[in-house]
Design a protein around this motif. Structure first.
Motif, PDB file in Angstrom:
ATOM      1  N   LYS A  88       1.181  -1.301   0.551  1.00  0.00           N
ATOM      2  CA  LYS A  88      -0.099  -0.027   0.234  1.00  0.00           C
ATOM      3  C   LYS A  88       0.822   1.554   0.084  1.00  0.00           C
ATOM      4  O   LYS A  88       0.603   2.328  -0.937  1.00  0.00           O
ATOM      5  N   HIS A  89       2.138   0.889   1.062  1.00  0.00           N
ATOM      6  CA  HIS A  89       2.855   2.263   0.728  1.00  0.00           C
ATOM      7  C   HIS A  89       3.926   2.484  -0.353  1.00  0.00           C
ATOM      8  O   HIS A  89       4.059   3.816  -0.606  1.00  0.00           O
ATOM      9  N   LEU A  90       4.179   1.870  -0.632  1.00  0.00           N
ATOM     10  CA  LEU A  90       5.432   1.389  -1.693  1.00  0.00           C
ATOM     11  C   LEU A  90       4.918   3.030  -2.898  1.00  0.00           C
ATOM     12  O   LEU A  90       5.472   4.106  -3.071  1.00  0.00           O
ATOM     13  N   PRO A  91       3.770   2.560  -3.294  1.00  0.00           N
ATOM     14  CA  PRO A  91       3.857   3.614  -4.343  1.00  0.00           C
ATOM     15  C   PRO A  91       3.452   5.246  -3.776  1.00  0.00           C
ATOM     16  O   PRO A  91       3.490   6.208  -4.648  1.00  0.00           O
ATOM     17  N   GLN A  92       2.964   5.439  -2.369  1.00  0.00           N
ATOM     18  CA  GLN A  92       2.043   6.885  -1.826  1.00  0.00           C
ATOM     19  C   GLN A  92       3.944   6.987  -1.557  1.00  0.00           C
ATOM     20  O   GLN A  92       3.865   9.142  -1.822  1.00  0.00           O
ATOM     21  N   ARG A  93       4.980   7.042  -1.799  1.00  0.00           N
ATOM     22  CA  ARG A  93       6.492   6.676  -1.697  1.00  0.00           C
ATOM     23  C   ARG A  93       7.277   7.229  -2.757  1.00  0.00           C
ATOM     24  O   ARG A  93       8.947   6.304  -1.826  1.00  0.00           O
ATOM     25  N   LYS A  96       6.959   2.516  -8.294  1.00  0.00           N
ATOM     26  CA  LYS A  96       6.283   1.796  -9.067  1.00  0.00           C
ATOM     27  C   LYS A  96       5.811   0.642  -9.315  1.00  0.00           C
ATOM     28  O   LYS A  96       7.338   0.057  -9.332  1.00  0.00           O
ATOM     29  N   ILE A  97       4.994   0.060  -8.276  1.00  0.00           N
ATOM     30  CA  ILE A  97       4.685  -2.116  -8.345  1.00  0.00           C
ATOM     31  C   ILE A  97       5.341  -2.285  -9.503  1.00  0.00           C
ATOM     32  O   ILE A  97       3.962  -1.874  -9.979  1.00  0.00           O
ATOM     33  N   VAL A  98       5.904  -2.719 -10.161  1.00  0.00           N
ATOM     34  CA  VAL A  98       5.913  -3.881 -11.618  1.00  0.00           C
ATOM     35  C   VAL A  98       5.635  -5.208 -11.420  1.00  0.00           C
ATOM     36  O   VAL A  98       5.205  -5.158 -12.378  1.00  0.00           O
ATOM     37  N   ASP A  99       5.428  -5.923 -10.239  1.00  0.00           N
ATOM     38  CA  ASP A  99       5.127  -7.283 -10.478  1.00  0.00           C
ATOM     39  C   ASP A  99       4.512  -7.260  -9.156  1.00  0.00           C
ATOM     40  O   ASP A  99       5.338  -7.300  -7.880  1.00  0.00           O
ATOM     41  N   TYR A 100       3.741  -8.110  -8.372  1.00  0.00           N
ATOM     42  CA  TYR A 100       3.151  -8.522  -7.540  1.00  0.00           C
ATOM     43  C   TYR A 100       1.861  -9.401  -7.816  1.00  0.00           C
ATOM     44  O   TYR A 100       1.353 -10.229  -8.661  1.00  0.00           O
ATOM     45  N   GLU A 111       5.351 -12.685  -4.036  1.00  0.00           N
ATOM     46  CA  GLU A 111       6.160 -10.941  -4.068  1.00  0.00           C
ATOM     47  C   GLU A 111       5.617 -10.224  -4.696  1.00  0.00           C
ATOM     48  O   GLU A 111       4.282 -10.354  -5.372  1.00  0.00           O
ATOM     49  N   LEU A 112       6.553  -9.297  -4.371  1.00  0.00           N
ATOM     50  CA  LEU A 112       6.171  -7.704  -4.916  1.00  0.00           C
ATOM     51  C   LEU A 112       7.662  -7.553  -5.349  1.00  0.00           C
ATOM     52  O   LEU A 112       8.446  -7.432  -4.806  1.00  0.00           O
ATOM     53  N   THR A 113       7.568  -6.388  -6.274  1.00  0.00           N
ATOM     54  CA  THR A 113       8.167  -5.890  -7.419  1.00  0.00           C
ATOM     55  C   THR A 113       8.520  -4.905  -7.562  1.00  0.00           C
ATOM     56  O   THR A 113       7.705  -4.216  -8.073  1.00  0.00           O
ATOM     57  N   ALA A 114       9.199  -3.389  -6.847  1.00  0.00           N
ATOM     58  CA  ALA A 114       8.715  -2.317  -6.866  1.00  0.00           C
ATOM     59  C   ALA A 114      10.508  -1.353  -7.509  1.00  0.00           C
ATOM     60  O   ALA A 114      10.912  -1.831  -7.477  1.00  0.00           O
ATOM     61  N   ASP A 115      10.123  -0.528  -8.636  1.00  0.00           N
ATOM     62  CA  ASP A 115      11.482   0.921  -8.973  1.00  0.00           C
ATOM     63  C   ASP A 115      11.279   2.153  -8.110  1.00  0.00           C
ATOM     64  O   ASP A 115       9.771   1.922  -8.524  1.00  0.00           O
ATOM     65  N   TYR A 121      16.951   1.961  -8.220  1.00  0.00           N
ATOM     66  CA  TYR A 121      16.632   1.932  -7.200  1.00  0.00           C
ATOM     67  C   TYR A 121      15.432   0.428  -8.018  1.00  0.00           C
ATOM     68  O   TYR A 121      14.805   0.761  -7.713  1.00  0.00           O
ATOM     69  N   SER A 122      15.621  -0.535  -7.079  1.00  0.00           N
ATOM     70  CA  SER A 122      14.857  -1.871  -7.281  1.00  0.00           C
ATOM     71  C   SER A 122      14.929  -2.243  -6.378  1.00  0.00           C
ATOM     72  O   SER A 122      15.679  -2.134  -5.221  1.00  0.00           O
ATOM     73  N   MET A 123      13.041  -3.045  -5.588  1.00  0.00           N
ATOM     74  CA  MET A 123      13.410  -3.681  -4.272  1.00  0.00           C
ATOM     75  C   MET A 123      13.015  -4.954  -4.741  1.00  0.00           C
ATOM     76  O   MET A 123      11.552  -4.710  -5.907  1.00  0.00           O
TER      77      MET A 123
END
Length: 163
Positions: A88-93, A96-100, A111-115, A121-123
């Motif tokens: 929930k918080h990643l896009p607000q911060r 961009k969620i690229v896979d979930y 699994e969740l991947t975000a750039d 950075y990616s996580m």
């Protein structure tokens, strides 16, 4: 995760020149922000910090930071809540969620991947808990890995001596 080396890309943006210690501090800071988004105060977090990985295209001059860590010794319910807070918080911060969704493992864990939209950075986060295909997880946890794009080391840096 974004594995673009950035090294030798003739048409792409030039990689940022960044001292290893500054990149390490930046990576550890981003990891801390992700831990805060998860919001689990109890349990344990693995120790250690970001380390250097050499980039394939030019390992003498280009490196990336990689910081794997986990939250564990907390109930599966709290881990699930923390994982949902992160999503929930990643896009607000600024991420961009690229896979979930369920991954390709036998357990089909989430699994969740975000750039990052602001930093190179990616996580990736994995919720390792019991699932319908894996009814008992003996070590429930959230595994997180924060990875940078490739940075160019300042002139005179010996990447072979970095860790």
């Amino acid at each position: 995760m974004n594995n673009n080396d950035g090294a030798g890309a003739e048409n792409g943006p030039k990689p940022t020149i960044l001292a290893v210690e500054k990149a390490r501090a930046q990576t550890n800071h981003l990891s801390s922000l992700i831990l805060d988004m998860i919001g689990i105060k109890e349990g344990k977090v693995t120790e250690g910090g970001a380390g250097v990985s050499l980039c394939d295209n030019d390992p003498d001059h280009f490196y990336r930071m990689r910081h794997p860590w986990s939250i564990y010794q907390v109930s599966e319910g709290k881990l699930k809540q923390g994982f949902e807070r992160l999503r929930k918080h990643l896009p607000q911060r600024g991420w961009k969620i690229v896979d979930y969704g369920p991954n390709s493992s036998k357990a089909k864990v989430l699994e969740l991947t975000a750039d990052s939209r602001n930093e190179p950075y990616s996580m990736n986060a994995v919720l390792v808990v019991s699932t319908p295909t894996h009814s008992h997880e003996s070590n429930p946890r959230i595994e997180v890995t924060v990875v940078s794009a490739c940075f160019r080391a300042p002139k005179g840096t010996d990447l072979g001596k970095e860790y």
